[in-house]
Design an enzyme around this catalytic site. Sequence first.
Site, PDB file in Angstrom:
ATOM      1  N   GLN A  58       0.733  -1.331  -0.005  1.00  0.00           N
ATOM      2  CA  GLN A  58       0.034   0.010  -0.037  1.00  0.00           C
ATOM      3  C   GLN A  58       1.109   1.230  -0.043  1.00  0.00           C
ATOM      4  O   GLN A  58       1.114   1.736  -1.176  1.00  0.00           O
ATOM      5  CB  GLN A  58      -1.018  -0.059   1.141  1.00  0.00           C
ATOM      6  CG  GLN A  58      -2.105  -1.098   1.004  1.00  0.00           C
ATOM      7  CD  GLN A  58      -2.918  -1.461   2.201  1.00  0.00           C
ATOM      8  OE1 GLN A  58      -3.193  -0.735   2.826  1.00  0.00           O
ATOM      9  NE2 GLN A  58      -3.195  -2.787   2.310  1.00  0.00           N
ATOM     10  N   ASP A  59       1.079   1.964   1.143  1.00  0.00           N
ATOM     11  CA  ASP A  59       2.132   2.785   1.148  1.00  0.00           C
ATOM     12  C   ASP A  59       3.243   2.425   1.968  1.00  0.00           C
ATOM     13  O   ASP A  59       3.248   1.439   2.869  1.00  0.00           O
ATOM     14  CB  ASP A  59       1.307   4.286   1.641  1.00  0.00           C
ATOM     15  CG  ASP A  59       0.868   4.233   2.931  1.00  0.00           C
ATOM     16  OD1 ASP A  59       0.727   3.050   3.489  1.00  0.00           O
ATOM     17  OD2 ASP A  59       0.642   5.361   3.534  1.00  0.00           O
ATOM     18  N   PRO A  60       4.466   3.249   1.932  1.00  0.00           N
ATOM     19  CA  PRO A  60       5.726   2.735   2.685  1.00  0.00           C
ATOM     20  C   PRO A  60       5.466   2.935   4.135  1.00  0.00           C
ATOM     21  O   PRO A  60       4.451   3.481   4.792  1.00  0.00           O
ATOM     22  CB  PRO A  60       6.705   3.851   2.480  1.00  0.00           C
ATOM     23  CG  PRO A  60       6.124   4.666   1.172  1.00  0.00           C
ATOM     24  CD  PRO A  60       4.926   4.516   1.194  1.00  0.00           C
ATOM     25  N   ILE A 120       1.212   3.654  -3.289  1.00  0.00           N
ATOM     26  CA  ILE A 120       1.687   4.883  -3.069  1.00  0.00           C
ATOM     27  C   ILE A 120       3.207   4.923  -2.765  1.00  0.00           C
ATOM     28  O   ILE A 120       3.635   4.145  -1.891  1.00  0.00           O
ATOM     29  CB  ILE A 120       0.651   5.462  -1.877  1.00  0.00           C
ATOM     30  CG1 ILE A 120      -0.949   5.382  -2.224  1.00  0.00           C
ATOM     31  CG2 ILE A 120       1.181   6.965  -1.487  1.00  0.00           C
ATOM     32  CD1 ILE A 120      -1.707   5.421  -1.078  1.00  0.00           C
ATOM     33  N   LYS A 129      -0.818   6.571   4.950  1.00  0.00           N
ATOM     34  CA  LYS A 129      -1.664   6.929   4.016  1.00  0.00           C
ATOM     35  C   LYS A 129      -1.848   8.689   3.770  1.00  0.00           C
ATOM     36  O   LYS A 129      -2.728   9.313   3.077  1.00  0.00           O
ATOM     37  CB  LYS A 129      -3.002   6.595   3.915  1.00  0.00           C
ATOM     38  CG  LYS A 129      -3.187   5.030   3.879  1.00  0.00           C
ATOM     39  CD  LYS A 129      -4.640   4.241   3.790  1.00  0.00           C
ATOM     40  CE  LYS A 129      -4.646   2.859   3.698  1.00  0.00           C
ATOM     41  NZ  LYS A 129      -4.787   2.331   4.856  1.00  0.00           N
TER      42      LYS A 129
END
Length: 215
Positions: A58-60, A120, A129
């Site tokens: 998803q995101d880091p 992302i 997020k």
Amino acid sequence: MTWKDIIENEQQKPYYGKLKEEIDKRYENSIVFPEKQNIFKAFSLTKFEDLKVVILGQDPYHGIGQAQGLSFSTPSNIKNPPSMVNILKEINDDLGKKSVCEDGDLTPWAKQGIMLLNTILTVEQGLAKSHHNLGWEIFTDNIIKYISDNKENVIFLLWGSPAISKTKLIDKNKHFILTAPHPSPLSVYRGFYGCKHFSKTNEILKKLNKEEIIW
């Protein structure tokens, strides 16, 4: 085509100019991960022509020192986050042996043709997020579509609803899609444990006469 060509093509599009401006501003004014030079690390470690597997994140990670530009991966000197612990446990249960990446750094996977791509590519410290809807999703959706259109027999490992929602971008007639709940502690017992994606990936690669992954 190389990743450099593909990324440069995206960078010509209007959305990317806005995204870059916003990201540059945030790197200037707050603490953002990963380090700027590692934003595209997933592309530099896995060549387009060598691509066998895509693992979507998803995101880091948003803790200090955790993010390194590869989905789920952390530098070897950082304690493994819970999702990584659960991935390593599933590898052990699935294959009956420990991963070559017990330290949490998945660089050896990337060098074997596994693209570790977050949807992302940046995040602010402590704020999961926080870079949602800035334009990264457009960029990574286009990358996934490009892979789908221009490669064959890529194995996509999609863990959790956000990753599974990307199925619509992938041509199921040309590629393999394996789905499971996310390996986070919240959902790991809903079917990530026991998904056997690591042995299944190698079974597919074997049938394709491709070198299996050393997980």
